[in-house]
Design a protein around this motif. Structure first.
Motif, short mmCIF file in Angstrom:
data_model
loop_
_atom_site.label_atom_id
_atom_site.label_comp_id
_atom_site.label_asym_id
_atom_site.label_seq_id
_atom_site.Cartn_x
_atom_site.Cartn_y
_atom_site.Cartn_z
N UNK A 153 0.82 -1.21 0.00
CA UNK A 153 0.00 0.00 0.00
C UNK A 153 0.85 1.26 0.00
N UNK A 154 1.89 1.28 0.82
CA UNK A 154 2.78 2.44 0.88
C UNK A 154 3.49 2.61 -0.47
N UNK A 155 4.02 1.51 -1.01
CA UNK A 155 4.75 1.60 -2.26
C UNK A 155 3.86 2.05 -3.43
N UNK A 156 2.63 1.53 -3.46
CA UNK A 156 1.74 1.84 -4.57
C UNK A 156 1.12 3.23 -4.43
N UNK A 157 0.51 3.51 -3.28
CA UNK A 157 -0.28 4.73 -3.14
C UNK A 157 0.53 5.96 -2.72
N UNK A 158 1.55 5.78 -1.90
CA UNK A 158 2.29 6.95 -1.46
C UNK A 158 3.54 7.20 -2.28
N UNK A 159 4.17 6.14 -2.76
CA UNK A 159 5.38 6.33 -3.55
C UNK A 159 5.14 6.22 -5.05
N UNK A 160 3.95 5.78 -5.45
CA UNK A 160 3.58 5.73 -6.86
C UNK A 160 4.25 4.63 -7.67
N UNK A 161 4.70 3.58 -7.02
CA UNK A 161 5.34 2.46 -7.73
C UNK A 161 4.25 1.59 -8.35
N UNK A 162 4.46 1.20 -9.58
CA UNK A 162 3.48 0.38 -10.30
C UNK A 162 3.35 -0.99 -9.60
#
Length: 189
Positions: A153-162
């Motif tokens: 969740x952090x990687x996808x939503x806050x850091x924008x990682x695909x």
């Protein structure tokens, strides 16, 4: 895995193509319903694996899932049949609806039609999320599932990682560390 007749494969995916409002992600619960629950062509675990791999690959999920599942249960002809069955209603629907929409776009019920489908798709996605959560915490354990969910969740939503990079990384870790993954699964049973 049960083999599929070409007719049942085509009918399953034409239903998905006809009822899959909201695009590829909204079709996933329909694919799950047809492939796992109705026909039993794949087990829950197999479907989750296919979905994970399909998310990593480029292109629309609305054709990757039918293509792979069709191939797996019906060979090359099954792949062609499943993909055609899922895209033909979309093509016909787009031509028809966009023609109607462009002509009558100012009418209130036309505007409300698209908005009314959103809550139904939301419920379908929620059910699929619950099913995946149930499988995840039963196989990986509650703690590991929560950690992976929070980190993803952090990687996808806050850091924008695909999401494909995250799923690919997890697949690579499972491939490089198969014994540790297996031991963790044994400990939770």
């Amino acid at each position: 895995m049960k083999p599929a007749s070409q007719g049942s494969l085509f009918m399953a995916f034409i239903r998905i193509g006809l009822l899959g409002f909201g695009g590829g992600p909204a079709m996933i619960p329909l694919v799950h319903q047809e492939v796992v629950k109705r026909y039993g062509w794949l087990e829950e675990e197999e479907f989750a694996d296919v979905l994970a791999i399909a998310n990593v690959l480029p292109g629309p999920i609305a054709t990757k899932l039918p293509g792979y599942i069709g191939y797996r249960v019906g060979g090359v002809l099954g792949c062609i049949s499943a993909v055609l069955a899922v895209i033909l209603p979309m093509i016909a629907g787009m031509i028809l609806l966009l023609s109607i929409f462009s002509r009558y776009r100012d009418i209130g019920w036309i505007q409300g039609m698209g908005q009314a489908v959103v809550p139904v798709v939301m419920v379908m996605m929620g059910q699929l999320t619950w099913d995946f959560w149930d499988k995840s915490h039963k196989t990986l354990g509650l703690f590991v599932s929560l950690i992976i969910m929070i980190v993803a969740g952090v990687l996808i939503y806050w850091l924008g990682i695909h999401p494909g990079w995250i799923i690919g990384s997890l697949l690579m870790m499972a491939w490089l560390l198969p014994e540790q993954t297996y031991k963790n699964n044994e400990a939770t049973e």
